[in-house]
Scaffold this active site. Structure first.
Site, PDB file in Angstrom:
ATOM      1  N   CYS A   2       0.877  -1.174   0.000  1.00 45.65           N
ATOM      2  CA  CYS A   2       0.000   0.000   0.000  1.00 45.65           C
ATOM      3  C   CYS A   2       0.907   1.215   0.000  1.00 45.65           C
ATOM      4  CB  CYS A   2      -0.857   0.047   1.261  1.00 45.65           C
ATOM      5  SG  CYS A   2      -1.890  -1.412   1.469  1.00 45.65           S
ATOM      6  N   ARG A  27       1.375   1.479  -5.948  1.00 45.69           N
ATOM      7  CA  ARG A  27       1.550   0.572  -4.815  1.00 45.69           C
ATOM      8  C   ARG A  27       0.219  -0.053  -4.382  1.00 45.69           C
ATOM      9  NH1 ARG A  27       6.276   1.134  -2.239  1.00 45.69           N
ATOM     10  NH2 ARG A  27       5.403   0.220  -0.359  1.00 45.69           N
ATOM     11  N   TRP A  74      -3.881  -1.657  -1.300  1.00 46.22           N
ATOM     12  CA  TRP A  74      -3.926  -2.900  -2.078  1.00 46.22           C
ATOM     13  C   TRP A  74      -4.288  -3.959  -1.060  1.00 46.22           C
ATOM     14  CZ3 TRP A  74      -4.048  -4.065  -7.048  1.00 46.22           C
ATOM     15  CH2 TRP A  74      -3.851  -5.382  -7.433  1.00 46.22           C
ATOM     16  N   ASN A 100       1.126   0.419   6.045  1.00 48.78           N
ATOM     17  CA  ASN A 100       1.527  -0.406   4.902  1.00 48.78           C
ATOM     18  C   ASN A 100       2.282  -1.616   5.451  1.00 48.78           C
ATOM     19  OD1 ASN A 100       4.307  -0.153   2.608  1.00 48.78           O
ATOM     20  ND2 ASN A 100       2.572  -1.516   2.507  1.00 48.78           N
ATOM     21  N   GLY A 101       1.796  -2.812   5.126  1.00 54.28           N
ATOM     22  CA  GLY A 101       2.466  -4.022   5.617  1.00 54.28           C
ATOM     23  C   GLY A 101       1.424  -5.039   6.053  1.00 54.28           C
ATOM     24  N   GLU A 481       7.280 -21.719 -18.772  1.00 58.60           N
ATOM     25  CA  GLU A 481       7.121 -20.339 -18.300  1.00 58.60           C
ATOM     26  C   GLU A 481       8.220 -19.445 -18.904  1.00 58.60           C
ATOM     27  OE1 GLU A 481       5.065 -18.450 -17.189  1.00 58.60           O
ATOM     28  OE2 GLU A 481       6.087 -16.782 -16.238  1.00 58.60           O
ATOM     29  N   LYS A 485       7.661 -16.157 -21.257  1.00 60.25           N
ATOM     30  CA  LYS A 485       8.231 -14.839 -20.922  1.00 60.25           C
ATOM     31  C   LYS A 485       9.033 -14.286 -22.096  1.00 60.25           C
ATOM     32  CE  LYS A 485       6.467 -13.949 -18.300  1.00 60.25           C
ATOM     33  NZ  LYS A 485       5.514 -14.435 -17.355  1.00 60.25           N
ATOM     34  N   GLU A 488       6.593 -13.156 -25.002  1.00 60.43           N
ATOM     35  CA  GLU A 488       5.789 -11.938 -24.819  1.00 60.43           C
ATOM     36  C   GLU A 488       6.659 -10.698 -24.642  1.00 60.43           C
ATOM     37  OE1 GLU A 488       3.153 -12.216 -21.437  1.00 60.43           O
ATOM     38  OE2 GLU A 488       4.674 -13.216 -20.239  1.00 60.43           O
ATOM     39  N   HIS A 504      12.421 -36.758 -30.715  1.00 63.46           N
ATOM     40  CA  HIS A 504      11.201 -37.155 -31.419  1.00 63.46           C
ATOM     41  C   HIS A 504      10.763 -36.090 -32.422  1.00 63.46           C
ATOM     42  CE1 HIS A 504      10.794 -40.686 -28.949  1.00 63.46           C
ATOM     43  NE2 HIS A 504      11.075 -39.933 -27.896  1.00 63.46           N
ATOM     44  N   LYS A 603      -3.125  -6.578 -19.354  1.00 68.83           N
ATOM     45  CA  LYS A 603      -2.830  -7.148 -18.035  1.00 68.83           C
ATOM     46  C   LYS A 603      -3.957  -8.054 -17.562  1.00 68.83           C
ATOM     47  CE  LYS A 603      -0.245  -7.677 -14.478  1.00 68.83           C
ATOM     48  NZ  LYS A 603       0.866  -8.626 -14.699  1.00 68.83           N
TER      49      LYS A 603
END
Ligand code: F6R
Length: 608
Positions: A2, A27, A74, A100-101, A481, A485, A488, A504, A603
């Site tokens: 946050c 944030r 957040w 924040n935390g 993955e 990455k 994209e 193969h 996103k």
């Protein structure tokens, strides 16, 4: 994650706070609020939604004063709502706090305070703080805050104000950032520099458990014993834009560097050595688990790739068979779903259309649904039966990095929880995994330290048209993955294959200077992977390998070996994927592409 701000000075506090919050929206942006003491009471204006909702509310409910605190949220504890928004107040409305935390032991403090007749309005961990400060308050706000923080476990940056020790802000931090801004006859607190750059470039960085007492006549700093501490200021030379990225060039690289913290936060209070896994929002019992005939993990993109690791984790720890599928396939393949089905959906945003459709359809057919998501109060979170929130904080870069790592922590934690419910492992066995998990944040930091050699390899391959990724077992999960990455972020065609599949077909494509990247962390498969690497190096491929520090065998025959700290093989994807993320980031930068917003991507994919 946050953002908090505070102001004391000659300007209108509301204007300064709202401006500061606008620079901290990266944030968190699910709700915002301010507290300004005015005519003997603290005026609090707060609301769910983006900061513009707060600005609109302030037009009809204005707050004016020369001092105040503000917050952009957040959510972690409690969905985004007006009542869960900060600032929070003590029961008597005399003390107000922004935080924040994460307070790990808030439940324990809450019941201790409830025994003393304190009541709580919100679902947040933060609301215990103003009441705890009130409990210790005997006329000196600094002393009360110091005493209160002795009781808090977890991470916090706090701004605290009181009507009974007025014209003062007390600020403190532990494991969450907080700076003090020094203006002319005015002072600021903020989670990050951009919030105050309009007003001053002189800042003091608080260290953990240092307290600032901000008054009209100056700022004094103290340690937790209330002894005076000398602090010196720093002049900020960055511009506001780069400051928002914490000095990094892009959000994506900032978020890669935030991964150790994201992992720590996601494990907070859930994974504790010597204790059973604690999952407050998952209420599945042993009987329920025993009644399920199948578990599906369903997701899209990177979240699906985390699901592939989840399948192995749940199968190997809790011995329940798991199927993993891509949401857009699963929903149209008429899967068998009934009341004996447990569905686990994974979605960073919690809004992905295909994943949400699978959740809704499966629930209709009687399945129980666990959601793993990063966004509190998202559609997936609201509609699932049980929720595991990853606490990665907002991910701004379109290509997912820190959210992926926290999804891995989520699937490991759920797998351990199931193993504990079913008794498929001894306490010693589960504890060994927990201890290793708790070491992962520091190990990820060590991996990131090797960025220079990864950058050099990125320079070698940034002109390529095709890159191949290979791995076996969980290393194949890393390979898919890593390939996603690279695709994209760099628009280079990348394919991932299980090592054993090379011969193969795909090996036909390997020739002199073809780039091959491999992850080698699964100890029982190392020899087989060495053979696969020989197959490609003997055909002239350029090879980068990610492997354990102890595996020096590869150094002699590959171009670049990135050595990662040892861990247990099950957890290795958390470490092995990081060099791959960095590689994609550096290739993208060398190509001069838009790192944070790759072309054609969004996103949150809320359409089919
Ligand atoms: C890749 C990426 C996407 C998302 C996918 C699912 O870096 O970000 O592949 O993983 O669109 O999104 P969520 O997790 O929000 O459901």
């Amino acid at each position: 994650m946050c953002g908090i701000v505070g102001y004391l000075g000659g300007k209108d506090a509301t204007d300064v706070l709202v401006h500061g919050l606008s620079k901290l929206e990266y944030r968190g942006y699910d709700s915002a609020g301010i507290a300004v003491p005015e005519d003997g009471k603290i005026t609090i204006v707060k609301t769910k939604g983006r900061l513009k909702n707060l600005a609109e509310k302030l037009e009809t409910e204005p707050a004016h004063g020369h001092l105040g605190i503000g917050h952009t949220r957040w959510a972690t504890h409690g969905e985004p709502s007006d009542v869960n928004s900060h600032p929070h107040c003590s029961n008597n409305d005399r003390i107000s706090v922004v935080h924040n935390g994460i307070i790990e032991n808030y439940m324990e403090i809450k019941s201790w305070l409830a025994d003393k007749s304190y009541t709580f309005l919100s679902e947040t961990d933060t609301e215990v703080i103003p009441n705890l400060v009130d409990h210790y308050f005997e006329g000196c706000l600094l002393e009360a805050v110091i005493n209160a923080t002795q009781r808090l476990k977890g991470s916090y940056a706090l701004g605290v104000i009181s009507l009974d020790d007025p014209d003062k802000i007390i600020a403190v931090r532990k494991d969450s950032p907080l700076i003090i801004g020094l203006g002319e006859n005015e002072s600021f607190i903020a989670s990050d520099v951009p919030a105050i750059l309009n007003y001053t470039r002189e800042v003091v960085y608080l260290d953990d458990m240092e307290f600032a007492e901000i008054t009209g006549s100056g700022i004094r700093y103290y340690n937790a014993n209330m002894e005076s501490v000398e602090k010196s200021s720093t002049t900020i030379t960055w511009n506001a834009d780069s400051a928002e990225k914490g000095g990094y060039d892009h959000f994506t690289i900032k978020e890669i560097h935030e991964q150790p913290k994201a992992l720590r936060d996601t494990m907070t209070s859930r994974i504790v050595a010597g204790q059973k896994v604690k999952l407050d929002d998952i209420t599945i019992t042993r009987e329920m688990l025993e009644s399920y005939s199948r578990i599906y993990i369903v997701a899209c993109g990177t979240a699906y790739n985390a699901g592939v690791v989840g399948k192995t984790a749940i199968e190997s720890l809790s011995k329940i068979p798991v199927e993993v599928d891509v949401a857009s396939e699963f929903r149209y393949r008429d899967p068998i779903i009934d009341s004996r089905t447990l569905l686990i959906v994974i979605s960073q945003s919690g809004e992905t259309a295909d994943t949400l459709a699978v959740l809704r359809d499966s629930k209709k057919k009687g399945a129980r649904v666990i959601a793993i998501t990063n966004v509190v109060g998202s559609s997936v979170a609201r509609e699932a039966t049980d929720v595991f929130y990853t606490w990665a904080g907002p991910e701004i870069g379109v290509a997912s990095t820190k959210a992926y790592l926290t999804m891995l922590i989520a699937v490991y934690t759920i797998a351990l929880h199931f193993a504990e419910l079913l008794g498929t492992m001894t306490d010693e066995e589960t504890d060994a995994i927990k201890k290793e998990m708790l070491l992962l944040p520091d190990k990820v930091s060590k991996v990131i330290e090797q960025k220079e050699s990864i950058q050099k390899f990125a320079l070698k391959i940034h002109g390529e048209k095709d890159v191949f990724f290979i791995g076996r077992g969980l290393d194949y999960a890393v390979a898919i993955e890593a390939a996603l990455k690279l695709k994209e972020l760099t628009y280079i065609h990348a394919d991932a294959y299980p090592g054993g599949e090379l011969k193969h077909g795909p090996i036909a494509l390997i020739e002199k200077n073809t780039s091959v990247l491999a992850s080698l962390t699964q100890r029982s498969l190392l020899d087989k992977m060495h053979s696969n690497l020989k197959e490609v190096t003997s055909r002239g491929a350029k090879v980068m390998v990610v492997t354990y520090e102890s595996n020096k065998t590869v150094d002699s025959f590959v171009d670049t070996a990135v050595h990662i700290p040892e861990t247990i093989d099950l957890l290795a994807p958390v470490l092995a994927v990081v060099p791959m993320q960095l590689l994609s980031y550096y290739v993208c930068s060398f190509k001069g592409l838009d790192v944070d917003k790759p072309r054609n991507l969004a996103k949150s994919v809320t359409v089919e």
